[in-house]
Design a protein around this motif. Structure first.
Motif, short mmCIF file in Angstrom:
data_model
loop_
_atom_site.label_atom_id
_atom_site.label_comp_id
_atom_site.label_asym_id
_atom_site.label_seq_id
_atom_site.Cartn_x
_atom_site.Cartn_y
_atom_site.Cartn_z
N ARG A 24 -1.84 -4.00 19.84
CA ARG A 24 -1.15 -4.00 18.28
C ARG A 24 -1.78 -4.79 17.47
O ARG A 24 -1.09 -5.56 16.56
CB ARG A 24 0.32 -4.04 18.34
CG ARG A 24 0.94 -2.74 18.69
CD ARG A 24 2.28 -2.70 18.10
NE ARG A 24 3.10 -1.24 18.54
CZ ARG A 24 3.02 -0.43 17.97
NH1 ARG A 24 2.32 -0.20 16.91
NH2 ARG A 24 3.92 0.75 18.40
N THR A 75 0.25 9.36 15.77
CA THR A 75 1.54 8.54 15.88
C THR A 75 2.59 9.46 15.96
O THR A 75 2.70 10.62 15.64
CB THR A 75 1.84 7.96 14.39
OG1 THR A 75 3.30 7.32 14.52
CG2 THR A 75 2.08 8.77 13.14
N MET A 76 3.34 9.01 17.04
CA MET A 76 4.49 9.88 17.36
C MET A 76 5.63 9.91 16.37
O MET A 76 6.68 10.77 16.22
CB MET A 76 5.37 9.37 18.54
CG MET A 76 5.54 7.97 18.76
SD MET A 76 7.18 7.52 19.48
CE MET A 76 8.30 8.29 18.58
N ASP A 77 5.46 9.00 15.13
CA ASP A 77 6.25 9.02 14.29
C ASP A 77 6.20 9.84 13.22
O ASP A 77 7.14 10.35 12.35
CB ASP A 77 6.29 7.53 13.43
CG ASP A 77 6.62 6.31 14.24
OD1 ASP A 77 6.98 6.41 15.47
OD2 ASP A 77 6.08 5.21 13.88
N PHE A 110 12.67 6.35 18.92
CA PHE A 110 11.52 5.93 18.02
C PHE A 110 11.46 6.52 16.85
O PHE A 110 11.79 7.64 16.84
CB PHE A 110 10.06 5.55 19.14
CG PHE A 110 10.47 4.36 20.02
CD1 PHE A 110 11.16 3.41 20.00
CD2 PHE A 110 9.27 4.50 20.93
CE1 PHE A 110 11.24 2.33 20.80
CE2 PHE A 110 9.21 3.40 21.75
CZ PHE A 110 9.99 2.46 21.82
N GLY A 111 10.59 5.85 16.04
CA GLY A 111 10.25 6.67 14.80
C GLY A 111 9.84 5.66 13.78
O GLY A 111 9.65 5.98 12.46
N ARG A 112 10.47 4.30 13.72
CA ARG A 112 10.38 3.46 12.86
C ARG A 112 11.32 3.92 11.39
O ARG A 112 12.28 4.31 11.55
CB ARG A 112 8.90 3.28 12.27
CG ARG A 112 8.24 2.33 13.44
CD ARG A 112 7.34 1.51 12.96
NE ARG A 112 7.92 0.21 12.42
CZ ARG A 112 8.26 -0.96 12.82
NH1 ARG A 112 8.46 -0.73 14.33
NH2 ARG A 112 8.85 -1.84 12.01
N GLU A 120 15.65 5.10 15.18
CA GLU A 120 15.83 3.82 15.32
C GLU A 120 16.03 2.88 14.10
O GLU A 120 16.62 2.05 13.87
CB GLU A 120 14.83 3.10 16.13
CG GLU A 120 13.30 3.21 15.43
CD GLU A 120 12.28 2.70 16.16
OE1 GLU A 120 12.66 2.07 17.58
OE2 GLU A 120 10.96 2.71 15.89
N HIS A 147 10.34 4.12 25.47
CA HIS A 147 8.85 4.60 25.35
C HIS A 147 8.84 6.13 26.12
O HIS A 147 7.76 6.52 26.19
CB HIS A 147 7.98 3.48 26.36
CG HIS A 147 8.17 2.09 25.50
ND1 HIS A 147 8.83 1.33 25.57
CD2 HIS A 147 6.96 1.93 24.45
CE1 HIS A 147 8.48 0.31 24.82
NE2 HIS A 147 7.52 0.66 24.13
N ARG A 193 7.48 9.00 24.47
CA ARG A 193 6.12 8.94 24.06
C ARG A 193 5.05 9.01 25.33
O ARG A 193 3.83 8.80 25.18
CB ARG A 193 5.67 8.21 23.10
CG ARG A 193 5.89 6.50 23.47
CD ARG A 193 5.18 5.70 22.33
NE ARG A 193 4.76 4.55 22.99
CZ ARG A 193 4.96 3.34 22.28
NH1 ARG A 193 5.36 3.06 21.14
NH2 ARG A 193 4.13 2.44 22.98
O1 F6P Z 1 4.53 3.59 16.03
C1 F6P Z 1 5.06 4.02 17.17
C2 F6P Z 1 6.17 3.57 17.64
O2 F6P Z 1 6.59 4.36 19.05
C3 F6P Z 1 7.51 3.35 16.91
O3 F6P Z 1 8.30 4.57 16.56
C4 F6P Z 1 8.19 2.30 17.67
O4 F6P Z 1 9.12 1.44 16.69
C5 F6P Z 1 7.38 1.44 18.13
O5 F6P Z 1 6.11 2.20 18.29
C6 F6P Z 1 7.54 0.88 19.52
O6 F6P Z 1 6.27 0.00 19.80
P1 F6P Z 1 5.95 -1.00 21.00
O7 F6P Z 1 5.71 0.10 22.04
O8 F6P Z 1 4.88 -1.69 20.67
O9 F6P Z 1 7.30 -1.60 21.36
#
Ligand code: F6P
Length: 404
Positions: free
Chosen positions: A80, A135-137, A177-179, A237, A310, A313
């Motif tokens: 990241r 992106t899964m979002d 997840f999904g921000r 989330e 996780h 995804r």
């Molecule tokens: O951006 C994709 C995502 O799966 C978000 O939905 C989630 O908040 C984030 O990544 C989690 O990221 P990491 O795996 O870096 O904790």
């Protein structure tokens, strides 16, 4: 247009389903055009440090053969790291030196909004590159590889949770997840017949949610010959409460993109529902009527939180994402060969490779509340008073555009 002989493929941000299909599609299209393709490992961290590598892994026929396109994650690895945040004043120079060292002419970069914005920066600094949306979002303007896989996984987890929920007569809140966009929670919840779906786009009124829980959950148990029932909530989330404040555990920290890690929405939903159950005399009456009540031990139903994290995804990618990933991966190489850089791939429609302005493509897209409305009208609770569904009607002239 300079001739492209060697390219690099880089994947960045959170991993997801379909990425290996992108990597494979890129490498296979490159091979078919006589271009060598290399993995730039671990996202932008690998690109920044390219100059320090002794050798790169070439994604030639045999190496590509080892990549299972149907498996989520990326054979190229992720980080990241956002180039803009690196405090080296000559970071773009260093990247270009690294590319020169290995004669890499251009890059295929697969990522979400942050990674896409880095692709734009790189392009502006003279790097030939294209962006493949991932992106899964699902919060980009285009479809992004990973979205469908995640929706399917969320749906399958909700299905699974129904058996344990019904056995223990529990209300279950599954946080995903999904921000700050609720697309995957929304679509995954609909795909699995969830009772309620709470998304960041709709600040939650917990009284409305509680009313729905009480009605459906108690009805199911009272109607059951074995007094069994559950109620499933999919919680995104990045949720907000009725005042519009973010529901987040502030102790979760930040990731290396500098974004707040989101956590705590599912737990908060459980607390709000439990609070209301305890204060509701009709709930203990219901426990007595269904012969579950035990003084001091079991006076109200349990509300439990499950966070697959996780797991939404990873695993197997959906067929849709593998198809889409291979096509856009391959199409990205065609764009590079054509000398079209700095853009985002949209899709491949027969012979046409469609792309768009990357700065526009990465603008965040939210759930369309009109789309929510039809499901709300059909009985799904979104944590707000039901809005009237007022459709308009339109006849399509000619053939509707479809991806598949
Ligand atoms: O951006 C994709 C995502 O799966 C978000 O939905 C989630 O908040 C984030 O990544 C989690 O990221 P990491 O795996 O870096 O904790």
């Amino acid at each position: 247009m300079s001739e492209i002989k060697k390219i690099g493929v880089l994947t960045s941000g959170g991993d997801c389903g379909g990425l290996n299909a992108v990597v494979k599609g890129t490498a296979q299209m490159a091979a078919s055009l006589g271009i060598k393709c290399y993995a730039i490992t671990n996202g932008y961290a690998g690109l920044y440090n390219l100059i320090d590598f002794d050798k790169l892994t070439e994604l030639d026929g045999d190496r590509v053969d080892q990549i299972n396109a149907a498996l989520s994650g990326s054979e190229a690895g992720h980080s990241r790291v956002k180039i803009k945040k690196i405090e080296d004043p000559d970071k773009y120079g260093r990247i270009k030196e690294g590319m020169k060292k290995f004669d890499i002419d251009a890059l295929v970069i697969s990522g979400g909004d942050d990674s896409g914005s880095v692709m734009v920066d790189l392009y502006k600094h003279g790097v030939s590159c294209v962006h493949v949306p991932k992106t899964m979002d699902l919060d980009l303007q285009t479809y992004s590889v990973g979205g469908d896989s995640t929706i399917n996984r969320i749906a399958s987890f909700v299905d699974d949770l129904k058996t344990t929920g019904r056995t223990h007569n529990r209300v279950i809140a599954m946080e995903v997840f999904g921000r700050y966009a609720g697309h995957s929670a929304f679509r995954g919840g609909i795909a699995s017949d969830a009772d309620a779906i709470l998304i960041p786009e709709i600040p939650v009124d917990f009284d409305v949610l509680y009313r729905d829980v009480k009605k459906k959950f108690t009805h199911r148990i009272l109607k059951s010959d074995i007094y069994a029932g559950t109620y499933l909530i999919v919680v995104a989330e990045g949720l907000k409460d009725a005042s519009g404040s973010e529901i987040v555990d502030e102790g979760a920290g930040v990731d290396s993109f500098g974004h707040k890690k989101l956590a705590g929405a599912g737990k908060y939903v459980c607390q709000e529902l439990t609070k209301r159950m305890k204060a509701d005399k009709e709930m203990s009456d219901f426990m007595k009527a269904t012969h579950m009540y035990v003084e001091k031990l079991y006076t109200v139903p349990e509300v439990r939180e499950v966070t697959p994290g996780h797991l939404v995804r990873c695993g197997r990618a959906s067929g849709y994402d593998v198809n889409f990933g291979k096509e856009v991966g391959g199409a990205a190489v065609q764009l590079l060969v054509k000398g079209i850089y700095g853009v985002t791939l949209v899709d491949v429609c027969g012979k046409q490779i469609r792309y768009m302005n990357a700065e526009h493509a990465i603008k965040q897209r939210h759930v369309d509340l009109d789309q929510v409305s039809i499901h709300e009208h059909m009985g799904v609770c979104f944590g707000r008073e039901v809005k009237k569904y007022n459709p308009s009607f339109g006849e399509i002239k000619g053939t509707p555009e479809r991806y598949m």
